[in-house]
Design a protein around this motif. Structure first.
Motif, mmCIF file in Angstrom:
data_model
loop_
_atom_site.group_PDB
_atom_site.id
_atom_site.type_symbol
_atom_site.label_atom_id
_atom_site.label_comp_id
_atom_site.label_asym_id
_atom_site.label_seq_id
_atom_site.Cartn_x
_atom_site.Cartn_y
_atom_site.Cartn_z
ATOM 1 N N LEU A 161 -8.392 -2.484 -10.006
ATOM 2 C CA LEU A 161 -7.295 -1.589 -9.643
ATOM 3 C C LEU A 161 -7.024 -1.637 -8.151
ATOM 4 C CD1 LEU A 161 -7.965 1.553 -11.861
ATOM 5 C CD2 LEU A 161 -5.995 0.031 -11.998
ATOM 6 N N HIS A 162 -8.095 -1.670 -7.349
ATOM 7 C CA HIS A 162 -7.928 -1.795 -5.895
ATOM 8 C C HIS A 162 -7.178 -3.087 -5.569
ATOM 9 C CE1 HIS A 162 -12.054 0.467 -5.793
ATOM 10 N NE2 HIS A 162 -11.075 1.247 -6.212
ATOM 11 N N ALA A 163 -7.565 -4.164 -6.243
ATOM 12 C CA ALA A 163 -6.952 -5.466 -5.990
ATOM 13 C C ALA A 163 -5.473 -5.460 -6.354
ATOM 14 C CB ALA A 163 -7.684 -6.550 -6.778
ATOM 15 N N THR A 164 -5.145 -4.852 -7.481
ATOM 16 C CA THR A 164 -3.753 -4.812 -7.918
ATOM 17 C C THR A 164 -2.907 -3.988 -6.956
ATOM 18 O OG1 THR A 164 -4.434 -5.068 -10.228
ATOM 19 C CG2 THR A 164 -2.222 -4.211 -9.829
ATOM 20 N N GLY A 165 -3.442 -2.860 -6.506
ATOM 21 C CA GLY A 165 -2.712 -2.051 -5.539
ATOM 22 C C GLY A 165 -2.496 -2.784 -4.228
ATOM 23 N N TYR A 166 -3.521 -3.480 -3.765
ATOM 24 C CA TYR A 166 -3.401 -4.256 -2.525
ATOM 25 C C TYR A 166 -2.362 -5.367 -2.706
ATOM 26 C CZ TYR A 166 -4.919 -6.744 1.696
ATOM 27 O OH TYR A 166 -4.964 -7.352 2.927
ATOM 28 N N ALA A 167 -2.394 -6.016 -3.873
ATOM 29 C CA ALA A 167 -1.437 -7.085 -4.146
ATOM 30 C C ALA A 167 -0.005 -6.560 -4.157
ATOM 31 C CB ALA A 167 -1.766 -7.755 -5.482
ATOM 32 N N MET A 168 0.186 -5.392 -4.735
ATOM 33 C CA MET A 168 1.516 -4.775 -4.727
ATOM 34 C C MET A 168 1.942 -4.449 -3.293
ATOM 35 S SD MET A 168 0.950 -2.326 -8.059
ATOM 36 C CE MET A 168 2.419 -1.340 -7.800
ATOM 37 N N GLY A 169 0.970 -4.117 -2.449
ATOM 38 C CA GLY A 169 1.266 -3.818 -1.053
ATOM 39 C C GLY A 169 1.744 -5.030 -0.281
#
Length: 392
Positions: A161-169
């Motif tokens: 989830l952290h990775a997906t949020g960072y990727a969206m950022g």
């Protein structure tokens, strides 16, 4: 009136026979397994993921994996001698981690579990910083921004989830799909086969697919979620789950550094180009224990371990290098000597780590200290002062 038999059920009552579901050869990765180097060290080719490797790259894979294995062996020994509280072994998974780690570009960001010691090595992280966490003198004493490698995540699957949020950022920052090789970035999220059963991981898949996030979900399927075999985690090959979320999945020989590099490289580039997420299943085997508190002899067969020893990721690269005259005994000896030096550095460096100050746990809780935290600090300081010779 009796109901007709369910064609999906078996005599055991637990659904279809696994041999039928997984298909012939699935226990060895199946025919869909992407492989560029056989266990015997023979170079093979793949229609989609074939690459030409330089001699320097091939020797580099051997060196990386040898040193990463030495890091793992030394850390395990340090734990057995009481110098580490626990250690999560990666023995047998060196190719999966080094192959993926070397496929990254400097601007890419990695979200690891607690076992990605080989990826940390490839990102240039001092291995002693990993030992500090497992020794209990810090919570991960490195700045993720320095090497684009996140802190270890102990909560199973949360890092996806952290990775997906960072990727969206980074997507919203405009660092995806520009065509600039030094700007476009991707995110690599590591997790294990057991974590694939966690809600966090599946939620991350949904968000990544919905927002076309530039993230590669890299699953090291080492066959065991602690003591639970992969057969109890899924009824289909893990990589096929990606299709249900709307993005591609691929299974790669996780004991083949060349294939892992090629597949991860392609998936990361796809993400950087703005084509969204990819699921990579690195099919490998955990030769050691889940952690040093685990006893795998209680739940798995020694025959399985012995058969996987024949697929050793380091031995197959060495066999290829020697067969093609790319290394000699001097090179192998030099790498072994470098591994000995690394072992010495790890042993001495670990034992020299100072214990943290008791009051240090208050230093980085918030950017600005709250009244409540200040009161707690004062109360704990008073408590420590009540002991003779206290050093806060």
């Amino acid at each position: 009136m009796n109901a007709p038999p369910d064609p999906a059920s078996s005599a055991s009552g637990f659904g279809p026979d696994l041999a039928e579901v997984f298909g012939p050869g699935q226990s060895d990765g199946g025919p869909e397994l992407v492989q560029l180097l056989t266990p015997e060290g023979e170079r093979v080719h793949h229609p989609e993921f074939d690459l030409d490797f330089s001699e320097e790259q091939l020797r580099g894979f051997y060196r990386d994996m040898t040193l990463v294995r030495r890091l793992d062996v030394e850390a395990t020994a340090l734990q057995r001698h009481g110098e580490l509280g626990i250690w999560a072994q990666l023995l047998g998974q060196e190719a999966a981690q080094v192959g993926a780690g070397r496929a990254l570009r400097p601007q890419d960001f990695v979200f690891p579990t607690y076992r990605e010691h080989g990826v940390a090595w490839c990102r240039g992280l001092d291995p002693l910083k990993l030992l500090g966490l497992f020794r209990g003198v810090d919570h991960g004493n490195w700045n993720p921004a320095d090497v684009n490698f996140g802190l270890y995540t102990i909560v199973i699957g949360a890092q996806t989830l952290h990775a997906t949020g960072y990727a969206m950022g980074i997507q919203r920052d405009g660092d995806v799909g520009t065509g600039d090789a030094e700007r476009d970035a991707a995110v690599l999220a590591h997790f294990g086969d057991g974590a694939s059963s966690q809600g966090d991981v599946n939620e991350a898949f949904i968000f990544a697919a919905s927002y076309n996030a530039p993230v590669v979900f890299f699953c090291q399927n080492n066959q065991w979620a602690i003591s639970e075999p992969i057969e109890r985690q899924t009824r289909i090959p893990l990589y096929q789950r990606a299709l249900g979320f709307g993005f591609p999945g691929v299974r790669v020989d996780g004991n083949d550094a060349l294939a892992t590099y090629a597949v991860t490289r392609a998936a990361l580039q796809r993400a950087r180009d703005g084509q969204g997420p990819t699921f990579v299943e690195a099919y490998t085997y955990r030769m050691g224990a889940h952690t040093t508190t685990d006893d795998p002899t209680r739940y798995r067969l020694s025959d399985d371990v012995e058969s996987w020893k024949l697929k050793d990721p380091i031995a197959r690269v060495e066999a290829y290098l020697r067969r093609n005259g790319l290394v000699d005994d001097t090179f192998i000896a030099d790498v072994a000597a470098e591994a000995d030096d690394l072992g010495h550095t790890l042993r001495e460096g670990c034992k020299a780590m100072p214990d943290p100050r008791p009051m240090a746990m208050f230093d980085h809780v918030y950017a600005e200290e709250t009244p409540e935290l200040a009161a707690q600090r004062e109360g704990f300081a008073a408590y420590l002062d009540s002991f003779e010779g206290s050093h806060a």
